[in-house]
Write a protein that holds these residues in place. Sequence first.
Motif, PDB file in Angstrom:
ATOM      1  N   GLU A  67       0.815  -1.210   0.000  1.00  0.00           N
ATOM      2  CA  GLU A  67       0.000   0.000   0.000  1.00  0.00           C
ATOM      3  C   GLU A  67       0.850   1.262   0.000  1.00  0.00           C
ATOM      4  OE1 GLU A  67      -3.082  -0.074   2.916  1.00  0.00           O
ATOM      5  OE2 GLU A  67      -3.838  -1.992   2.197  1.00  0.00           O
ATOM      6  N   LEU A  68       2.044   1.182   0.562  1.00  0.00           N
ATOM      7  CA  LEU A  68       2.919   2.350   0.579  1.00  0.00           C
ATOM      8  C   LEU A  68       3.544   2.595  -0.788  1.00  0.00           C
ATOM      9  CD1 LEU A  68       4.118   4.595   2.259  1.00  0.00           C
ATOM     10  CD2 LEU A  68       5.971   3.071   2.888  1.00  0.00           C
ATOM     11  N   THR A  69       3.851   1.536  -1.511  1.00  0.00           N
ATOM     12  CA  THR A  69       4.503   1.703  -2.813  1.00  0.00           C
ATOM     13  C   THR A  69       3.576   2.363  -3.828  1.00  0.00           C
ATOM     14  OG1 THR A  69       3.889  -0.530  -3.504  1.00  0.00           O
ATOM     15  CG2 THR A  69       6.050  -0.248  -2.466  1.00  0.00           C
ATOM     16  N   GLY A  70       2.276   2.232  -3.638  1.00  0.00           N
ATOM     17  CA  GLY A  70       1.334   2.852  -4.567  1.00  0.00           C
ATOM     18  C   GLY A  70       0.859   4.222  -4.122  1.00  0.00           C
ATOM     19  N   ALA A  71       1.375   4.705  -3.005  1.00  0.00           N
ATOM     20  CA  ALA A  71       0.910   5.988  -2.459  1.00  0.00           C
ATOM     21  C   ALA A  71       1.529   7.159  -3.229  1.00  0.00           C
ATOM     22  CB  ALA A  71       1.275   6.086  -0.983  1.00  0.00           C
ATOM     23  N   ASP A  72       0.785   8.232  -3.297  1.00  0.00           N
ATOM     24  CA  ASP A  72       1.274   9.473  -3.910  1.00  0.00           C
ATOM     25  C   ASP A  72       2.206  10.152  -2.908  1.00  0.00           C
ATOM     26  OD1 ASP A  72       1.683  11.949  -5.024  1.00  0.00           O
ATOM     27  OD2 ASP A  72      -0.438  12.530  -5.064  1.00  0.00           O
TER      28      ASP A  72
END
Length: 87
Positions: A67-72
């Motif tokens: 979820e962190l890798t896809g965060a803006d």
Amino acid sequence: MLDETGEVVAERTVARRAAEWRMEADDRNSRRERMADLVAAMKESGMDGSEMIQALAIDHLVEHPEELTGADPIELHGLSMDAEKVR
């Protein structure tokens, strides 16, 4: 059911859905109790609200790192700045 929708529903379907609903309700209650225990333990240790949120966020990211890798990054930085303002 027949009077309301005109649909005939098998008794076993109603029983299965009722059992599913009870399991989901039990799960919600269990999660609510765990969260209440967690908040009580955090308050006992002297943590404030922002520290609690940070600890829960870190715990969530440990469980779901994808979820962190896809965060803006810009939005994430803004949220971090907002959290500091609250703190």
